[in-house]
Design an enzyme around this catalytic site. Structure first.
Site, PDB file in Angstrom:
ATOM      1  N   ALA A   8      22.507  29.936  -1.166  1.00  0.00           N
ATOM      2  CA  ALA A   8      21.343  30.612  -1.751  1.00  0.00           C
ATOM      3  C   ALA A   8      19.917  29.857  -1.487  1.00  0.00           C
ATOM      4  O   ALA A   8      19.035  30.399  -1.501  1.00  0.00           O
ATOM      5  CB  ALA A   8      21.504  30.693  -3.286  1.00  0.00           C
ATOM      6  N   ARG A  13      13.194  22.122   4.429  1.00  0.00           N
ATOM      7  CA  ARG A  13      12.752  21.032   5.789  1.00  0.00           C
ATOM      8  C   ARG A  13      13.159  21.454   7.002  1.00  0.00           C
ATOM      9  O   ARG A  13      12.933  20.706   7.983  1.00  0.00           O
ATOM     10  CB  ARG A  13      13.505  19.772   5.162  1.00  0.00           C
ATOM     11  CG  ARG A  13      12.513  19.156   4.137  1.00  0.00           C
ATOM     12  CD  ARG A  13      13.255  17.710   3.681  1.00  0.00           C
ATOM     13  NE  ARG A  13      14.427  17.857   2.771  1.00  0.00           N
ATOM     14  CZ  ARG A  13      15.516  17.206   2.539  1.00  0.00           C
ATOM     15  NH1 ARG A  13      15.491  16.094   3.228  1.00  0.00           N
ATOM     16  NH2 ARG A  13      16.495  17.567   1.669  1.00  0.00           N
ATOM     17  N   ASP A 100      25.946  24.730   3.806  1.00  0.00           N
ATOM     18  CA  ASP A 100      25.270  23.700   4.696  1.00  0.00           C
ATOM     19  C   ASP A 100      25.964  22.476   4.892  1.00  0.00           C
ATOM     20  O   ASP A 100      25.346  21.483   5.540  1.00  0.00           O
ATOM     21  CB  ASP A 100      23.734  23.501   4.193  1.00  0.00           C
ATOM     22  CG  ASP A 100      23.725  23.064   2.781  1.00  0.00           C
ATOM     23  OD1 ASP A 100      24.804  22.681   2.330  1.00  0.00           O
ATOM     24  OD2 ASP A 100      22.639  22.778   2.230  1.00  0.00           O
ATOM     25  N   GLY A 134      24.538  12.895  -6.570  1.00  0.00           N
ATOM     26  CA  GLY A 134      25.110  12.554  -7.885  1.00  0.00           C
ATOM     27  C   GLY A 134      26.169  11.478  -7.779  1.00  0.00           C
ATOM     28  O   GLY A 134      26.966  11.356  -6.853  1.00  0.00           O
ATOM     29  N   ARG A 328      28.305  36.208  38.322  1.00  0.00           N
ATOM     30  CA  ARG A 328      27.834  37.072  37.135  1.00  0.00           C
ATOM     31  C   ARG A 328      28.806  37.923  36.694  1.00  0.00           C
ATOM     32  O   ARG A 328      29.949  37.896  37.295  1.00  0.00           O
ATOM     33  CB  ARG A 328      26.479  37.842  37.739  1.00  0.00           C
ATOM     34  CG  ARG A 328      25.318  36.723  37.793  1.00  0.00           C
ATOM     35  CD  ARG A 328      24.172  37.517  38.622  1.00  0.00           C
ATOM     36  NE  ARG A 328      23.779  38.621  37.859  1.00  0.00           N
ATOM     37  CZ  ARG A 328      23.147  39.691  38.613  1.00  0.00           C
ATOM     38  NH1 ARG A 328      22.934  39.571  39.612  1.00  0.00           N
ATOM     39  NH2 ARG A 328      22.985  40.716  37.574  1.00  0.00           N
TER      40      ARG A 328
HETATM   41  C1  UD1 Z   1      24.350  18.516  -5.518  1.00  0.00           C
HETATM   42  C2  UD1 Z   1      25.038  18.126  -6.619  1.00  0.00           C
HETATM   43  C3  UD1 Z   1      25.024  16.479  -6.461  1.00  0.00           C
HETATM   44  C4  UD1 Z   1      25.825  16.110  -5.025  1.00  0.00           C
HETATM   45  C5  UD1 Z   1      24.807  16.624  -3.921  1.00  0.00           C
HETATM   46  C6  UD1 Z   1      25.588  16.754  -2.548  1.00  0.00           C
HETATM   47  C7  UD1 Z   1      24.795  19.345  -8.567  1.00  0.00           C
HETATM   48  C8  UD1 Z   1      23.944  19.482  -9.974  1.00  0.00           C
HETATM   49  N1  UD1 Z   1      24.597  18.223  -7.817  1.00  0.00           N
HETATM   50  O1  UD1 Z   1      22.847  18.017  -5.522  1.00  0.00           O
HETATM   51  O2  UD1 Z   1      25.818  15.766  -7.268  1.00  0.00           O
HETATM   52  O3  UD1 Z   1      25.733  14.735  -4.834  1.00  0.00           O
HETATM   53  O4  UD1 Z   1      24.918  18.322  -4.230  1.00  0.00           O
HETATM   54  O5  UD1 Z   1      24.778  17.466  -1.696  1.00  0.00           O
HETATM   55  O6  UD1 Z   1      25.453  20.274  -8.214  1.00  0.00           O
HETATM   56  N2  UD1 Z   1      22.555  26.008  -4.028  1.00  0.00           N
HETATM   57  C9  UD1 Z   1      22.760  27.252  -4.517  1.00  0.00           C
HETATM   58  N3  UD1 Z   1      21.900  27.769  -5.541  1.00  0.00           N
HETATM   59  C10 UD1 Z   1      21.139  26.711  -6.445  1.00  0.00           C
HETATM   60  C11 UD1 Z   1      21.094  25.338  -5.976  1.00  0.00           C
HETATM   61  C12 UD1 Z   1      21.837  25.084  -4.940  1.00  0.00           C
HETATM   62  O7  UD1 Z   1      23.096  28.205  -3.805  1.00  0.00           O
HETATM   63  O8  UD1 Z   1      20.608  27.361  -7.201  1.00  0.00           O
HETATM   64  C13 UD1 Z   1      23.429  25.660  -3.032  1.00  0.00           C
HETATM   65  C14 UD1 Z   1      22.351  25.267  -1.728  1.00  0.00           C
HETATM   66  O9  UD1 Z   1      21.958  26.070  -0.936  1.00  0.00           O
HETATM   67  C15 UD1 Z   1      23.248  23.845  -1.210  1.00  0.00           C
HETATM   68  C16 UD1 Z   1      24.054  23.550  -2.215  1.00  0.00           C
HETATM   69  O10 UD1 Z   1      24.005  24.502  -3.450  1.00  0.00           O
HETATM   70  O11 UD1 Z   1      24.076  24.571  -0.328  1.00  0.00           O
HETATM   71  C17 UD1 Z   1      23.764  22.249  -3.026  1.00  0.00           C
HETATM   72  O12 UD1 Z   1      22.335  22.357  -3.390  1.00  0.00           O
HETATM   73  P1  UD1 Z   1      21.454  21.072  -3.287  1.00  0.00           P
HETATM   74  O13 UD1 Z   1      20.056  21.483  -3.841  1.00  0.00           O
HETATM   75  O14 UD1 Z   1      21.287  20.630  -1.948  1.00  0.00           O
HETATM   76  O15 UD1 Z   1      22.210  20.127  -4.102  1.00  0.00           O
HETATM   77  P2  UD1 Z   1      21.709  18.951  -5.000  1.00  0.00           P
HETATM   78  O16 UD1 Z   1      21.212  19.389  -6.405  1.00  0.00           O
HETATM   79  O17 UD1 Z   1      20.903  18.021  -4.268  1.00  0.00           O
END
Ligand code: UD1
Ligand code: CA
Length: 452
Positions: A8, A13, A100, A134, A328
């Protein structure tokens, strides 16, 4: 077992209008890589949580075996998984993947699922620089007690180098309770999926970890820089697999496979080649530098010299092609056919041992066996409105710079004199020539420049 893919997020970036998970690696969207890996595990339910660019994402990867959940606002990973919950039932494990993070292998995920058999399991990795992730918090006995996000971590916790990759497997039956009790009273105001770990520990469920074979398996894409890095990693993995299987690569860092490449024994590929779609190379095929092959089948023993471009073509065994040849869609070459430099072949069949070696266009043609097509020969297949066929029977010799104005047939064994413009069928076994008689004007003078 269920699999939920979180997809989602926006991907600011990337600086792009394309949703992040649709950016390609090896010509295939990031999310499609994750889906393909998920399918290898044969889940009962495969659910994708969509949000930013959801319509485009769904239009791109939709399939009968995929269910969709909508996360209108990105309130955190725990909130994201909660959107899929109504579709999960309550049996077995639920594996959470990120849309991703494209290169995780099915083998690694199988080990994670095994670790989660009677509890919860987290895919973790030790990073030299753990910033942003995390952290995995363990007690004195080494048992996992919780995951703490970077922004919520104490200085001591920030020093922990074992991090959460985000990929977790959990008992489906506990998800409703756990996700329902998540709070967002943390530094980011989000519902953290990672908080389920402490909940599992509180219930006395075993929490185990598993590790990937390579760090690249758990790397995500947040920028074009990371996209390019994972592209190279993926191509290196493909190249290594080809080497292990016996293909000779001049340089494993200089090959790109965007699809499937199957091969026989003793295949050799020089630098800078790109393979797209489905490409099949027979035994002992040799490919020179900087060739592009898309949906092409190449027969055993065929040699392809530098700078060729082939698409939707079938090449027989023991052919000699290029340099600078272009096939082709619909080009079909029999055994031992030679196609030389600056020759373009479209929707044409060329039978065994025929040669088109220099500067020619062969379109909508049937060419028999042992035909020699001279330099500069053109099939005039198009009158501006319709296309017509040229038929050249076995053992024909076509002189240089000939135009074959289709529809036209050249009979078996015929010879066409150089420079002929053939507008009517040429009979077999005879010489047909259309050019004007050569004359010499003696006493003729070259024009000279007028004096001003
Ligand atoms: C999350 C983890 C973190 C871990 C990191 C690895 C949590 C709270 N934290 O961090 O411990 O080290 O991933 O990359 O889970 N996404 C949604 N909906 C949302 C939020 C995120 O679909 O509301 C999806 C994003 O598109 C992405 C993935 O979940 O594919 C992770 O989201 P991202 O914001 O990158 O994770 P972090 O919070 O940075
Ligand atoms: Ca992240």
């Amino acid at each position: 077992m269920n699999i939920v893919i979180l997809a989602a997020g926006q991907g600011k970036r990337m600086h792009s209008n394309l949703p992040k998970v649709l950016h390609p690696i090896a010509g295939k969207p990031l999310l499609a890589h994750v889906i393909d890996t998920a399918r290898q595990l044969a889940p009962e339910k495969l659910i994708i949580v969509r949000g930013h660019g959801g319509d485009a994402v769904q239009a791109c990867v939709a399939a009968d075996d995929i269910g969709w959940a909508e996360q209108a606002q990105q309130l955190g990973t725990g909130h994201a998984l909660a959107q899929a919950l109504p579709q999960l039932g309550d049996a077995g494990l639920t594996l959470v993947l990120y849309g991703d993070v494209p290169l995780t292998t099915a083998d690694t995920l199988k080990r994670l699922l095994h670790a989660a058999r009677d509890g919860l399991a987290i895919l973790t990795v030790d990073l030299a620089v753990p910033t942003g992730y995390g952290r995995i918090v363990r007690d004195g006995a080494g048992l996992v007690t919780s995951i703490v996000e970077e922004k919520d971590a104490s200085p001591a916790q920030k020093a922990i180098r074992e991090v959460n990759t985000g990929i977790m497997a959990m008992p489906t039956a506990r998800l409703a309770d756990w996700l329902g009790s998540l709070k967002n009273d943390n530094a980011q105001g989000e519902y953290y999926l990672t908080d389920t770990v402490a909940l599992a520990v509180a219930e006395g469920l075993p929490v185990r970890t598993a590790q990937p074979v390579g760090e690249w398996e758990v790397l995500g894409v947040n920028s074009k820089v990371q996209l390019a890095e994972l592209e190279r990693q993926h191509q290196r993995n493909v190249a290594d697999a080809l080497l292990v299987a016996g293909v000779r690569l001049a340089d494993p860092a200089r090959i790109d496979v965007r699809g499937s490449l199957s091969h026989g024994r003793d295949v050799a590929i020089d630098v800078g080649c790109v393979f797209e779609g489905q490409v099949e190379l027979g035994d002992a095929v040799e490919i020179g530098p900087y060739c592009v092959l898309k949906n092409v089948k190449v027969g055993a023993g065929t040699r392809i010299a530098a700078f060729c471009h082939f698409e939707d073509a079938v090449i027989g065994p023991d052919g000699v092609l290029g340099p600078y040849a272009r096939l082709r869609p619909g080009a079909e070459l029999g055994p031992e056919v030679h196609i030389g430099n600056f020759v373009e072949v479209k929707k044409s069949r060329i039978a065994a041992q025929s040669k088109v070696n220099h500067l020619a266009y062969i379109g909508d043609a049937e060419i028999g066996q042992r035909v020699n097509v001279g330099a500069g020969t053109i099939t005039c297949n198009y009158d501006g409105a319709n296309k017509f066929k040229t038929i050249i029977e076995d053992d024909v010799f076509i002189g240089s710079d000939t135009q074959l104005v289709a529809p036209v047939t050249v009979g078996r064994g015929a010879t066409l004199g150089a420079g002929t413009t053939l507008t009517k069928d040429a009979p077999p076994d005879a010489l047909t020539v259309s050019r004007a008689k050569q004359v010499t004007l003696s006493g003729w003078q070259r024009p000279v420049k007028e004096k001003k």
